[in-house]
Design an enzyme around this catalytic site. Structure first.
Site, PDB file in Angstrom:
ATOM      1  CB  ALA A 143      -0.911  -0.014   1.213  1.00  9.42           C
ATOM      2  N   PRO A 144       1.310   1.699  -1.178  1.00  9.70           N
ATOM      3  CG  PRO A 144       1.284   2.400  -3.404  1.00  9.70           C
ATOM      4  CD  PRO A 144       0.571   1.514  -2.422  1.00  9.70           C
ATOM      5  CB  CYS A 145       2.457   5.211   2.658  1.00  9.86           C
ATOM      6  SG  CYS A 145       3.549   4.018   3.434  1.00  9.86           S
ATOM      7  CG  HIS A 146       6.950   4.092  -1.508  1.00 11.75           C
ATOM      8  ND1 HIS A 146       6.199   2.955  -1.268  1.00 11.75           N
ATOM      9  CD2 HIS A 146       7.293   4.061  -2.826  1.00 11.75           C
ATOM     10  CE1 HIS A 146       6.102   2.264  -2.400  1.00 11.75           C
ATOM     11  NE2 HIS A 146       6.749   2.917  -3.353  1.00 11.75           N
ATOM     12  NE  ARG A 147       4.107   3.329  -6.051  1.00 12.07           N
ATOM     13  CZ  ARG A 147       3.473   2.229  -6.432  1.00 12.07           C
ATOM     14  NH1 ARG A 147       2.155   2.221  -6.553  1.00 12.07           N
ATOM     15  NH2 ARG A 147       4.159   1.126  -6.682  1.00 12.07           N
TER      16      ARG A 147
END
Length: 177
Positions: A138-142
């Protein structure tokens, strides 16, 4: 789904894996992946209850395989089942929005707030992003600041930059005219 016979709560299983961003702890229920925890993660960031070691849990093995492929630049879309076992309704809306951010792209906190129908809740989106239990997948880094700068990340800004770097190297490049 397996429940702990003494407490009647969901049972969680974990295994660790080395990665380019440090040692990751993968946590799953029988419903799906429930967390990816960082080596120096704050234990209060994700609360799952009792977790037992299980090196052979099928969800954990599949997650490890997919993450290894991702880090090697061979995977752009994860297919492992997810179990957002924690979080408020608002947090789960934010986490669901994270999954819609395409590989190799970024969004601002304001864009996520607007996407989930709460345009004035930018700070709440940031707080929910920080509590995302399933980092990377769940790409919170994006999610970045409106000014285009990298901002807070449970794994640290170095890890965030490394993940975005992996994706920018793997993302299809536009054709030059």
């Amino acid at each position: 789904m397996k429940l702990d016979p003494q407490t009647g709560t969901t049972r969680f299983f974990q295994k660790t894996m080395p990665s380019p961003v440090g040692l990751l702890t993968l946590v799953a229920s029988d419903k799906g992946l429930a967390a990816i925890l960082w080596e120096n993660d704050d234990p209060k960031r994700v609360r799952l209850g009792q977790v037992e070691e299980n090196q052979n849990h099928p969800v954990l093995l599949e997650t490890e395989r997919q993450l290894s492929d991702y880090f090697a630049g061979k995977l752009e879309r994860f297919s492992v089942k997810l179990d957002f076992a924690t979080g408020t309704d608002f947090q789960r809306k934010v986490w669901a929005a994270l999954i819609t951010i395409p590989f190799g792209e970024t969004r601002s906190y304001a864009q996520i707030a607007k996407q989930i129908g709460h345009p004035d809740a930018v700070r709440a989106v940031g707080a929910a992003n920080g509590k995302n239990p399933i980092s990377i997948i769940a790409p919170c880094h994006r999610v970045i600041g409106s000014n285009g700068k990298l901002t807070g990340f449970a794994g640290g800004l170095e890890a965030k930059a490394l993940l975005l770097g992996i994706e920018s190297k793997c993302a299809p490049q536009p054709e030059l005219l």
